[in-house]
Every structure is written in structure tokens, then in C-alpha cells.
Write a protein that holds these residues in place. Structure first.
Motif, short mmCIF file in Angstrom:
data_model
loop_
_atom_site.label_atom_id
_atom_site.label_comp_id
_atom_site.label_asym_id
_atom_site.label_seq_id
_atom_site.Cartn_x
_atom_site.Cartn_y
_atom_site.Cartn_z
N PHE A 20 1.06 -1.16 -0.03
CA PHE A 20 0.07 0.15 0.26
C PHE A 20 1.14 0.72 -0.39
O PHE A 20 0.94 2.13 0.84
N PHE A 59 -5.19 -7.31 4.58
CA PHE A 59 -5.48 -5.96 5.38
C PHE A 59 -6.60 -6.80 6.19
O PHE A 59 -7.18 -6.12 7.23
N SER A 76 -1.87 0.47 9.41
CA SER A 76 -2.22 -0.03 7.33
C SER A 76 -3.15 0.94 6.83
O SER A 76 -3.67 0.30 6.18
N GLY A 77 -2.97 2.27 6.48
CA GLY A 77 -4.19 3.29 6.00
C GLY A 77 -5.43 2.72 6.16
O GLY A 77 -6.23 2.79 5.31
N MET A 78 -5.35 2.91 7.67
CA MET A 78 -6.64 2.46 8.25
C MET A 78 -7.55 3.07 8.84
O MET A 78 -7.38 3.79 9.55
N THR A 79 -8.77 2.95 7.38
CA THR A 79 -9.52 4.98 7.93
C THR A 79 -10.62 4.12 9.56
O THR A 79 -10.86 3.50 9.48
N ARG A 84 -15.33 -0.26 12.52
CA ARG A 84 -13.84 -1.06 12.86
C ARG A 84 -13.94 -0.29 14.27
O ARG A 84 -13.57 -1.25 15.64
N GLN A 124 -10.08 -3.68 -3.04
CA GLN A 124 -9.33 -4.31 -2.39
C GLN A 124 -10.05 -5.21 -1.65
O GLN A 124 -11.14 -3.98 -0.32
N GLY A 126 -11.73 -6.12 2.36
CA GLY A 126 -12.21 -5.53 3.15
C GLY A 126 -11.48 -3.78 3.87
O GLY A 126 -12.24 -3.60 4.78
N THR A 127 -11.86 -3.45 2.69
CA THR A 127 -11.56 -2.11 2.59
C THR A 127 -12.73 -1.00 2.77
O THR A 127 -13.92 -1.78 1.87
N THR A 128 -12.40 0.11 2.66
CA THR A 128 -13.82 0.84 2.68
C THR A 128 -13.66 1.32 0.93
O THR A 128 -15.47 1.37 0.85
N ASP A 165 -8.08 4.38 -2.30
CA ASP A 165 -7.34 5.10 -1.61
C ASP A 165 -6.67 6.79 -2.65
O ASP A 165 -5.40 6.37 -3.24
N GLU A 191 -11.66 10.51 4.69
CA GLU A 191 -11.50 9.59 5.78
C GLU A 191 -10.22 10.09 5.93
O GLU A 191 -9.21 10.02 6.14
N TYR A 193 -7.39 8.37 8.87
CA TYR A 193 -6.41 6.76 9.03
C TYR A 193 -6.28 7.03 10.29
O TYR A 193 -6.12 7.88 11.22
#
Ligand code: GLN
Length: 231
Positions: A20, A59, A76-79, A84, A124, A126-128, A165, A191, A193
Motif C-alpha cells: 500500500f 488487510f 495500515s492506512g486504516m480508516t 471497526r 481491495q 475488506g476496505t472502505t 484511497d 476518511e 487514518y
């Protein structure tokens, strides 16, 4: 957090999906984990007196892996989002992001989000981006393990568009020298992170926020930001 037997140094076990760029990826020559998130979490660890041990995980496996006790934090660039937040604690936001669309360079039919109606889209797992793509009427959403794989699918002609993203799309277009794809200017979401910690570990979450505050106050955060995104 574990102790490293040899050095008795405290170890912070960090999970990320290292595909990523520019947030987390493996450098081509050294195979070292590198990127904005990697620099940031190493600086956070240093501030807290921890050695940072980075693990590369899919991810959609990151939160389960933390729930199983295999890692202490996720960067991990997680929003940060409500779904979550039911499962993990988040630090303060550390980066503002959002979703954008990438299409083939010669595609003039797709100019904005609403043109994706009925199209094939790569995202990808599991992502937003996956969640957003699934709201498009009549779209066929193909899910992949990494954002790199979604770009490959676009180039191979398997999909009409990638939803991913913004900073990752921008970096891909700038670095890959890819002339046959383009990004659309519309930004679909706002968003933030965050670094994620287990709900069992509120003390760690507090320490991480304190470390982030310090790195913002002492200019270290800005230095890392400029390394990856310029001024
Ligand atoms: N920001 C997106 C999300 O949190 C994508 C993250 C990623 O693919 N590493 O879902």
C-alpha cells in the motif's frame, strides 16, 4: 507487548498490509518495510521506548490477528469508522484520506462516480473502497488481496475502474510511469487514518496518542510527512 530475550528491550508487534505505497511497502532492494506509516510507527515506538517488529498480513486479516493476540497495533492506512470501532480502539487521526477512481487512459465514458453504474470495478478486500463500490447500482465488484492487484486487473482489461484511497492512487500514477491509466478528480469520501489497538489495551492506546502528540509538537511528524508527500 513482549520483551526481546536478547536485549530485554520491549517489543511493539505491528501489523500492516505491506502492499500500500506510499504508506507501507517493501523496498525493492533491501525488502525492508518502508513508507509513511512505517516511519511514523518507528518514531512512535522510539518515543515510547519500544523496538518495533513489523509483520505483513492481508488487510482483512489485520483485526482478526490483533484479536487473536498476535500483534499489538495495526498501522495500515486504516480508516477510522464505526464498524471497526466496534472491534478496536483507534488513536487520534494521523492522516486525511478519501477514495478516488482510476480508469484506463482512453476511457472517456467514466468521468465521475455515477458513471460507474453497471460497470466492473476492482477493489481491495475488506476496505472502505470495497464498501463504497458495493453501493453502485448494477456494478460487478471484483475483490483482490492488494491494491497492486487491482491496478493489474485494470491494465489487463478485467475491470473498467479501480476504487481506492487517493494518496495510493496518486502515488501509483506518479511512480509507476503508467501512461495508460488516469485518475478522476472527484473525491468520493473524507476518511481519517488511525492506528488501531485492542480494546483490551486502553493503556497502550493512551501511550500511542501521547507519542503522536509529541511527534506533532516536535516537528518529527512534519518531517516524515514531507519525506513522503512533500511540503
Ligand atoms: N483506507 C482503506 C480502509 O481502511 C484502505 C486501507 C488499505 O487498503 N490498506 O479500508
Amino acid at each position: 507487548q513482549k520483551k526481546d530475550a536478547a536485549s530485554s528491550e520491549k517489543v511493539l508487534r505491528v501489523g500492516c498490509n505491506a502492499d500500500f505505497a506510499p504508506f507501507e511497502f517493501q523496498s525493492e532492494d533491501s525488502k525492508e518495510y518502508t513508507g509513511f506509516d512505517m516511519d511514523l510507527i518507528r518514531a512512535v515506538g522510539k518515543e515510547m521506548g519500544y523496538k518495533v517488529d513489523i509483520q505483513n498480513i492481508n488487510f482483512d486479516g489485520l483485526i482478526p490477528s490483533m484479536e487473536a493476540g498476535n500483534i499489538d497495533v495495526i498501522i495500515s492506512g486504516m480508516t477510522i469508522n464505526d464498524e471497526r470501532k466496534n472491534k478496536v480502539l483507534f488513536s487520534k487521526p494521523y492522516y486525511q484520506s478519501g477514495l478516488t477512481i482510476v480508469v484506463k487512459g482512453d476511457n472517456d465514458a467514466i468521468k465521475e462516480f455515477k458513471d460507474l453504474d453497471g460497470k466492473k470495478i476492482a477493489v481491495q478486500i475488506g476496505t472502505t473502497g470495497a464498501t463504497e463500490a458495493k453501493t453502485i447500482p448494477n456494478a460487478v465488484v471484483k475483490e483482490f488481496n492488494s491494491s497492486a492487484d487491482t491496478f493489474m486487473e485494470l491494465k489487463a482489461g478485467g475491470v473498467d475502474a479501480v476504487v481506492n484511497d487517493r494518496p495510493v492512487n496518486d502515488y501509483y500514477l506518479a511512480k509507476s510511469g503508467e501512461k495508460n491509466v488516469k485518475r478522476l478528480s472527484e473525491v468520493l469520501t473524507a476518511e481519517d487514518y488511525g492506528i488501531a489497538m485492542s480494546k483490551k489495551n486502553p493503556e497502550l492506546a493512551k501511550q500511542i496518542d501521547e507519542a503522536l502528540d509529541k511527534l506533532k509538537a516536535n516537528g518529527e511528524y512534519d518531517k516524515i510527512y514531507e519525506t513522503w508527500f512533500g511540503k
